[in-house]
Write a protein that holds these residues in place. Structure first.
Motif, mmCIF file in Angstrom:
data_model
loop_
_atom_site.group_PDB
_atom_site.id
_atom_site.type_symbol
_atom_site.label_atom_id
_atom_site.label_comp_id
_atom_site.label_asym_id
_atom_site.label_seq_id
_atom_site.Cartn_x
_atom_site.Cartn_y
_atom_site.Cartn_z
ATOM 1 N N PHE A 66 0.765 -1.269 0.161
ATOM 2 C CA PHE A 66 0.003 -0.088 -0.042
ATOM 3 C C PHE A 66 0.830 1.298 -0.250
ATOM 4 N N GLN A 67 2.072 1.070 -0.222
ATOM 5 C CA GLN A 67 2.975 2.355 -0.321
ATOM 6 C C GLN A 67 3.013 3.117 -1.660
ATOM 7 N N ARG A 68 2.744 2.339 -2.829
ATOM 8 C CA ARG A 68 2.607 3.237 -3.814
ATOM 9 C C ARG A 68 1.212 3.185 -4.466
ATOM 10 N N LEU A 69 0.500 2.097 -4.471
ATOM 11 C CA LEU A 69 -1.184 2.005 -4.620
ATOM 12 C C LEU A 69 -1.767 1.957 -3.237
ATOM 13 N N THR A 70 -2.015 3.104 -2.710
ATOM 14 C CA THR A 70 -2.248 3.496 -1.372
ATOM 15 C C THR A 70 -3.698 2.938 -1.067
ATOM 16 N N GLY A 71 -4.067 2.834 0.031
ATOM 17 C CA GLY A 71 -5.521 2.776 0.537
ATOM 18 C C GLY A 71 -6.356 3.766 -0.014
ATOM 19 N N HIS A 72 -5.981 4.918 -0.314
ATOM 20 C CA HIS A 72 -6.962 6.294 -0.776
ATOM 21 C C HIS A 72 -7.147 5.523 -2.250
ATOM 22 N N PHE A 73 -6.178 5.275 -2.979
ATOM 23 C CA PHE A 73 -6.080 4.831 -4.541
ATOM 24 C C PHE A 73 -7.254 3.695 -4.575
ATOM 25 N N TRP A 74 -7.126 2.602 -3.666
ATOM 26 C CA TRP A 74 -8.161 1.782 -3.587
ATOM 27 C C TRP A 74 -9.410 1.904 -3.237
ATOM 28 N N SER A 75 -9.470 3.029 -2.401
ATOM 29 C CA SER A 75 -10.741 3.495 -2.048
ATOM 30 C C SER A 75 -11.471 3.868 -3.137
ATOM 31 N N LYS A 76 -10.865 4.786 -4.112
ATOM 32 C CA LYS A 76 -11.503 5.201 -5.320
ATOM 33 C C LYS A 76 -12.095 4.180 -6.218
ATOM 34 N N ILE A 77 -10.867 3.210 -6.503
ATOM 35 C CA ILE A 77 -11.352 1.803 -7.142
ATOM 36 C C ILE A 77 -12.610 1.172 -6.679
ATOM 37 N N CYS A 78 -12.809 1.166 -5.271
ATOM 38 C CA CYS A 78 -14.009 0.644 -4.641
ATOM 39 C C CYS A 78 -15.140 1.609 -5.090
ATOM 40 N N ASP A 79 -15.065 2.906 -5.049
ATOM 41 C CA ASP A 79 -16.155 3.941 -5.355
ATOM 42 C C ASP A 79 -16.398 3.514 -6.861
ATOM 43 N N ILE A 80 -15.572 3.426 -7.682
ATOM 44 C CA ILE A 80 -16.090 3.204 -9.087
ATOM 45 C C ILE A 80 -16.767 2.092 -9.308
ATOM 46 N N ILE A 81 -16.167 0.996 -8.775
ATOM 47 C CA ILE A 81 -17.040 -0.259 -8.963
ATOM 48 C C ILE A 81 -18.374 -0.196 -8.083
ATOM 49 N N GLN A 82 -18.410 0.581 -7.126
ATOM 50 C CA GLN A 82 -19.576 0.725 -6.389
ATOM 51 C C GLN A 82 -20.661 1.535 -7.444
ATOM 52 N N PHE A 83 -20.088 2.425 -8.151
ATOM 53 C CA PHE A 83 -20.933 3.126 -8.937
ATOM 54 C C PHE A 83 -21.477 2.250 -10.080
ATOM 55 N N HIS A 84 -20.591 1.300 -10.638
ATOM 56 C CA HIS A 84 -21.107 0.446 -11.677
ATOM 57 C C HIS A 84 -22.096 -0.544 -11.293
#
Length: 257
Positions: A218-236
């Motif tokens: 989680f040092q490069r692809l951080t929790g905030h990044f994966w949070s946004k991925i989850c948000d996009i998936i949530q939208f879909h």
């Protein structure tokens, strides 16, 4: 066109209000220390945090995809298509707002990033109501106005936005679960579960952004990044859930009539 007007009018109004200084006392983060991803000073501002910046394009992709997707089986009326298009336009615009926040680190985009989250969640109960009981312009307008006004809680308390967001999330989940019980099937249940799981990931991963950064994955692809991925998936999957149940209810109404 009506969906575009529905989204653009409050969007422009909120942009104007956010730039007046009304929310100067709202607690927002306007520096890179808020994020676990390290800013790279040799890159231009719009890519200073490459992963957290670029991930915002995903919202626009999802928005464009669902905006252009014509759903069959929704009947001759445009109401349910308009409900879908409003949600798609919200997703389409949300990505650039977040990207602007990271690129400029200004207060107004940071306020808008928070503010626009509320009517997005508020639209889920509106769409659920349209599927279950038919479209009501009055209900939709009231829900959107109340949602936008609820951001004023951020002026009253440091955690006012978090309280408003929590209420919006609970209302969205309650409306969707009620619609599932009344009109859903196994397919819609799967979509609902995936959207709900993504919502949990969206909240938890954002809250644990810095805590997770001590771990190498989680040092490069951080929790905030994966949070946004989850948000996009949530939208879909919210789109999948609502359009699927809308088709089911419309088919059932046709059989009855």
């Amino acid at each position: 066109m009506s969906a575009l007007v529905h989204v653009l009018v409050p969007f422009i109004l909120c942009v104007a209000v956010a730039n007046t200084g009304l929310f100067d006392q709202v607690s927002v983060d306007t520096n890179y220390e808020h994020y676990a991803e390290r800013a790279l000073p040799h890159l231009p501002a719009f890519l200073a945090m490459p992963f957290n910046c670029l991930v915002n394009a995903g919202y626009t992709v999802v928005g464009v995809y669902w905006l252009h997707l014509r759903i069959t089986g929704l009947g001759p009326e445009r109401d349910l298509h308009n409900a879908k298009d409003v949600f798609a336009l919200m997703a389409l615009l949300y990505g650039p707002v977040q990207w602007t926040r990271l690129a400029t680190l200004r207060r107004a985009p940071a306020v808008l990033d928070q503010w626009f989250t509320l009517p997005i969640f508020a639209w889920v109960p509106v769409w659920c109501g349209a599927v279950a009981r038919g479209w009501s312009g009055g209900r939709a307008l009231a829900a959107e106005v109340c949602s936008l006004l609820s951001y004023s809680l951020a002026l009253v308390h440091e955690r006012g936005f978090e309280l408003a967001l929590a209420v919006h999330i609970v209302a969205a989940v309650h409306a969707a679960s009620s619609l599932q019980r009344a009109h859903g099937d196994s397919v819609s249940l799967r979509y609902f579960a995936l959207a709900a799981l993504a919502c949990v990931g969206f909240v938890v991963l954002k809250l644990l952004d810095h805590a997770l950064a001590q771990w190498w994955p989680f040092q490069r692809l951080t929790g905030h990044f994966w949070s946004k991925i989850c948000d996009i998936i949530q939208f879909h999957y919210s789109f999948c859930f609502l359009t699927h149940i809308a088709q089911r209810t419309q088919t059932a109404h046709k059989r009855i009539s």
